[in-house]
Write an enzyme that holds these catalytic residues in place. Structure first.
Site, PDB file in Angstrom:
ATOM      1  N   HIS A   1      -0.607   3.441 -10.437  1.00  0.00           N
ATOM      2  CA  HIS A   1      -1.147   3.650  -9.109  1.00  0.00           C
ATOM      3  C   HIS A   1      -2.667   3.480  -9.016  1.00  0.00           C
ATOM      4  O   HIS A   1      -3.157   2.824  -8.104  1.00  0.00           O
ATOM      5  CB  HIS A   1      -0.741   5.038  -8.600  1.00  0.00           C
ATOM      6  CG  HIS A   1      -0.885   5.236  -7.123  1.00  0.00           C
ATOM      7  ND1 HIS A   1      -0.509   4.291  -6.205  1.00  0.00           N
ATOM      8  CD2 HIS A   1      -1.349   6.291  -6.389  1.00  0.00           C
ATOM      9  CE1 HIS A   1      -0.735   4.758  -4.982  1.00  0.00           C
ATOM     10  NE2 HIS A   1      -1.248   5.953  -5.064  1.00  0.00           N
TER      11      HIS A   1
ATOM     12  N   ASP B   1       1.923  -1.475 -11.963  1.00  0.00           N
ATOM     13  CA  ASP B   1       1.038  -2.163 -11.015  1.00  0.00           C
ATOM     14  C   ASP B   1       0.803  -3.610 -11.438  1.00  0.00           C
ATOM     15  O   ASP B   1      -0.331  -4.083 -11.453  1.00  0.00           O
ATOM     16  CB  ASP B   1      -0.304  -1.419 -10.944  1.00  0.00           C
ATOM     17  CG  ASP B   1      -0.123   0.063 -10.655  1.00  0.00           C
ATOM     18  OD1 ASP B   1       0.228   0.386  -9.519  1.00  0.00           O
ATOM     19  OD2 ASP B   1      -0.292   0.884 -11.566  1.00  0.00           O
TER      20      ASP B   1
ATOM     21  N   HIS C   1      -7.241   6.893  -4.732  1.00  0.00           N
ATOM     22  CA  HIS C   1      -6.008   7.689  -4.743  1.00  0.00           C
ATOM     23  C   HIS C   1      -6.235   9.137  -5.167  1.00  0.00           C
ATOM     24  O   HIS C   1      -5.320   9.797  -5.675  1.00  0.00           O
ATOM     25  CB  HIS C   1      -4.949   7.037  -5.639  1.00  0.00           C
ATOM     26  CG  HIS C   1      -4.600   5.642  -5.223  1.00  0.00           C
ATOM     27  ND1 HIS C   1      -4.171   5.341  -3.962  1.00  0.00           N
ATOM     28  CD2 HIS C   1      -4.628   4.464  -5.898  1.00  0.00           C
ATOM     29  CE1 HIS C   1      -3.938   4.040  -3.883  1.00  0.00           C
ATOM     30  NE2 HIS C   1      -4.218   3.491  -5.028  1.00  0.00           N
TER      31      HIS C   1
ATOM     32  N   ASP D   1       5.166  -0.295  -8.624  1.00  0.00           N
ATOM     33  CA  ASP D   1       4.370  -1.404  -8.078  1.00  0.00           C
ATOM     34  C   ASP D   1       4.649  -2.670  -8.874  1.00  0.00           C
ATOM     35  O   ASP D   1       3.880  -3.054  -9.761  1.00  0.00           O
ATOM     36  CB  ASP D   1       2.882  -1.083  -8.029  1.00  0.00           C
ATOM     37  CG  ASP D   1       2.532  -0.148  -6.882  1.00  0.00           C
ATOM     38  OD1 ASP D   1       3.449   0.278  -6.160  1.00  0.00           O
ATOM     39  OD2 ASP D   1       1.345   0.148  -6.713  1.00  0.00           O
TER      40      ASP D   1
ATOM     41  N   ASN E   1       4.433   2.736  -4.455  1.00  0.00           N
ATOM     42  CA  ASN E   1       4.230   2.590  -3.013  1.00  0.00           C
ATOM     43  C   ASN E   1       4.457   1.155  -2.529  1.00  0.00           C
ATOM     44  O   ASN E   1       4.907   0.939  -1.411  1.00  0.00           O
ATOM     45  CB  ASN E   1       2.844   3.074  -2.596  1.00  0.00           C
ATOM     46  CG  ASN E   1       1.726   2.463  -3.402  1.00  0.00           C
ATOM     47  OD1 ASN E   1       1.676   2.655  -4.628  1.00  0.00           O
ATOM     48  ND2 ASN E   1       0.831   1.729  -2.765  1.00  0.00           N
TER      49      ASN E   1
ATOM     50  N   TYR F   1       4.078  -6.627  -5.641  1.00  0.00           N
ATOM     51  CA  TYR F   1       3.079  -6.664  -4.562  1.00  0.00           C
ATOM     52  C   TYR F   1       3.463  -7.687  -3.483  1.00  0.00           C
ATOM     53  O   TYR F   1       2.593  -8.207  -2.785  1.00  0.00           O
ATOM     54  CB  TYR F   1       1.666  -6.930  -5.098  1.00  0.00           C
ATOM     55  CG  TYR F   1       1.095  -5.766  -5.876  1.00  0.00           C
ATOM     56  CD1 TYR F   1       1.570  -5.450  -7.151  1.00  0.00           C
ATOM     57  CD2 TYR F   1       0.092  -4.962  -5.329  1.00  0.00           C
ATOM     58  CE1 TYR F   1       1.068  -4.374  -7.862  1.00  0.00           C
ATOM     59  CE2 TYR F   1      -0.422  -3.886  -6.036  1.00  0.00           C
ATOM     60  CZ  TYR F   1       0.078  -3.600  -7.300  1.00  0.00           C
ATOM     61  OH  TYR F   1      -0.422  -2.533  -7.994  1.00  0.00           O
TER      62      TYR F   1
ATOM     63  N   HIS G   1       5.094   6.925 -10.567  1.00  0.00           N
ATOM     64  CA  HIS G   1       4.032   6.042 -10.108  1.00  0.00           C
ATOM     65  C   HIS G   1       2.685   6.761  -9.955  1.00  0.00           C
ATOM     66  O   HIS G   1       1.654   6.270 -10.398  1.00  0.00           O
ATOM     67  CB  HIS G   1       4.425   5.375  -8.786  1.00  0.00           C
ATOM     68  CG  HIS G   1       3.431   4.328  -8.379  1.00  0.00           C
ATOM     69  ND1 HIS G   1       3.164   3.226  -9.159  1.00  0.00           N
ATOM     70  CD2 HIS G   1       2.621   4.211  -7.296  1.00  0.00           C
ATOM     71  CE1 HIS G   1       2.238   2.486  -8.576  1.00  0.00           C
ATOM     72  NE2 HIS G   1       1.891   3.062  -7.444  1.00  0.00           N
TER      73      HIS G   1
ATOM     74  N   HIS H   1      -5.001   2.146 -11.146  1.00  0.00           N
ATOM     75  CA  HIS H   1      -5.647   0.958 -11.717  1.00  0.00           C
ATOM     76  C   HIS H   1      -6.896   1.338 -12.497  1.00  0.00           C
ATOM     77  O   HIS H   1      -7.919   0.658 -12.423  1.00  0.00           O
ATOM     78  CB  HIS H   1      -6.002  -0.086 -10.636  1.00  0.00           C
ATOM     79  CG  HIS H   1      -4.827  -0.592  -9.874  1.00  0.00           C
ATOM     80  ND1 HIS H   1      -4.853  -1.733  -9.115  1.00  0.00           N
ATOM     81  CD2 HIS H   1      -3.565  -0.114  -9.756  1.00  0.00           C
ATOM     82  CE1 HIS H   1      -3.669  -1.928  -8.556  1.00  0.00           C
ATOM     83  NE2 HIS H   1      -2.883  -0.956  -8.922  1.00  0.00           N
TER      84      HIS H   1
END
Lengths: 365, 365
Positions: free
Chosen positions: A355, A168, A328, A195, A233, A198, A318, A357
């Site tokens: 995913h 991420d 999530h 991720d 994602n 972004y 992820h 964070h």
């Protein structure tokens, strides 16, 4: 493997942007006093020096490497040339400025909405020796650029190795702080938890432009040590409103994985062995239920794990299968329902996921 | 809708090969005294008359139709010519032997291992009127063939309609019995729950050959009324040993779905409205977790359901989300974890699923 680093790393990373669920035999409960800042983090502007385009006509940019085979004796070197295809050749050798060997790769480009990508090169450099520092050169004439990487030790239970874990990442000022801290940590290879850029937060042609800037952003690390890729994602980029409906289009064009070496037919899931670790990469957003290619492949790959050679069995993906955060919540249930029993039966040592964070680790159950 | 038929149908079908989980407000417990025969069922040999190739050079074979739009005013007509591409034209009209209209389609073929498919035609016939019997003619000269279909009534809560449910059909002698019983039932449109030909039980070129025989097998019904397609595990055909790794390759070449009409970008999931029913087709073996294209599409499609126009909301897919059998136990958990709450919230009337080869129905929970 230097597991001490995990905790050094985590301490750093917690101050920053990412992270990940963590399946490990350890104590539960609150493990850090870190409190996330309430201020939003902003993307680094395109004219910032950490996103700068290298000097020289058609100079290679966005240089990054990843493991190129199953056992760490090959490296895939990837880069982009902006102006024309140019050469896909890598010159390399074991002394600085002395390139006794060469390898030739491929070049391709793609479009996304009206954005036309630069020329994306992937060149496999194989037949390497373990534990050697290799120097390599790409590009032509005055625009050529030079980098180096270190090959890992042989596959052996006693081979030490230090992995870093990043997920991420994005391209905010916090991302930069994360990356700089990681580079000071002594990590030798990044296991990336999905991720990446972004870029999908942008619209139209800016999606592609922000993939390019991210490629330049990570080059300071990824040109010198392998980053092992898994997709999240933000790589799906399903954007029917602008006519882009092929999932993972940007990611798959830009990042190579050594999936064929582990008998996977899809670059989104694969395995590598490196030093004392067997690392399995799964794709949270690809089919994984019984009878699907990923399911069939994982079933077979788990049988190929040889704990006598690689005592550490690590899975990266992820979406965590355990997550107590509101963010999530329960999104890992689909994969948990299918694979949890295998992870337990095969005594997986670590599952690293991103995913959410937020830092969380759990006992295997 | 004539729901009485369900039970007639079920009685028949239970004696046969298929079916399916059934979410309906009804009583639980044992509902049938049917006991499956202990004898295995065998595939019908290729030289059996029910798999016969029609007479005439390049004569259209494997003729089948499906709904071609969102609301039932179009039909997609598909067929195969074996010898040369020939014409993709459909001539049609409202009287027998009088074809006042024409439409032109597409033709394509594919390979599977060393098998080369025939020329597969798909021709959309649109702008039709509701509740009319249309006659159509395909092929050329002495090899041309004639069929007919009936358009459904308009989209309206009071439009009666009789659907049949078939899944896991295959091409055994039991499959033939199922098909013949269905054809006597008065069903006007088949909702097909995946697992069509079981051609993947064969190897090498026989896979393609058994898709062709299945196309000829179902023509007796599917040329005259729409079969609404969903895909099952036997359509995946992931066969890396023979170099075939593109999931659903045969299925997607052979069977068309009106996915674009429901704003889906993938033929494996889509929706149609027909008479008083809104029918949503899901793909059990495609990504369905949050952020994936199928998830995003279903979220939006459920918002488009208008119970004032279509009081019946029906979902079809291959794998049931509830299943108490040993066979395929818990295989629906991945999708249940993601979609169950939506099915409940949107008060789905029926979910029809196949896969298990045993009859079971459950209350919604």
């Amino acid at each position: 493997m230097a597991f001490g680093l995990w905790f050094t790393l985590f301490e750093l990373l917690l101050k920053l942007f990412l992270i990940l669920a963590f399946v490990k035999k350890g104590s539960a409960g609150i493990t850090s006093t870190f409190t996330r800042t309430k201020w939003q983090s902003f993307d680094i502007p395109l004219d910032h020096k950490v996103l700068a385009i290298p000097n020289g006509y058609n100079a290679p940019q966005q240089v990054h490497i990843t493991q190129g085979d199953y056992d760490g004796k090959a490296v895939m070197i990837s880069w982009v040339t902006a102006d024309k295809p140019g050469s896909s050749r890598v010159q390399y050798g074991t002394s600085e400025n002395k390139y006794d060997f060469k390898a030739d790769g491929t070049v391709a480009n793609y479009t996304f909405y009206n954005y036309k990508s630069g020329y994306i090169h992937h060149c496999l450099v194989d037949g390497l020796e373990y534990e050697i520092k290799y120097y390599y050169k790409i590009g032509e004439g005055h625009s050529s650029r030079e980098f180096w990487f270190q090959t890992p030790p042989k596959i052996d239970p006693d081979s030490p190795f230090t992995f870093g874990i990043i997920g991420d990442l994005g391209q905010t000022y916090n991302s930069l702080s994360t990356l700089e801290h990681y580079m000071q940590s002594g990590g030798q290879t990044v296991l990336f938890l999905g991720d990446l850029s972004y870029a999908d937060r942008y619209q139209y042609n800016d999606v592609g432009i922000r993939w390019d800037s991210w490629g330049r952003f990570i080059e300071r690390s990824a040109a010198y040590q392998p980053w092992i890729w898994s997709a999240g994602n933000h790589e799906i980029e399903y954007m029917p409103d602008v006519g882009e409906v092929l999932p993972f289009k940007s990611f798959l064009h830009r990042f190579s994985t050594p999936h064929l070496a582990s008998r996977s037919k899809n670059p989104l899931w694969y395995a590598i062995r490196r030093a004392s670790a067997h690392i399995i990469v799964l794709s949270s957003y690809s089919p994984h239920v019984k009878y699907t290619p990923q399911w069939l492949w994982l079933r077979d790959e788990l049988k190929r794990v040889d704990r006598k050679k690689t005592p550490w069995l690590i899975i990266i993906m992820h979406v965590p299968i355990y997550n107590s955060n509101q963010a999530h919540f329960m999104e890992g249930e689909s994969m948990r329902a299918v694979f949890e029993r295998w992870f337990v039966r095969h005594r997986v040592d670590f599952i690293f996921a991103g995913h959410v964070h937020a830092y969380e680790r759990s006992l295997n159950v």
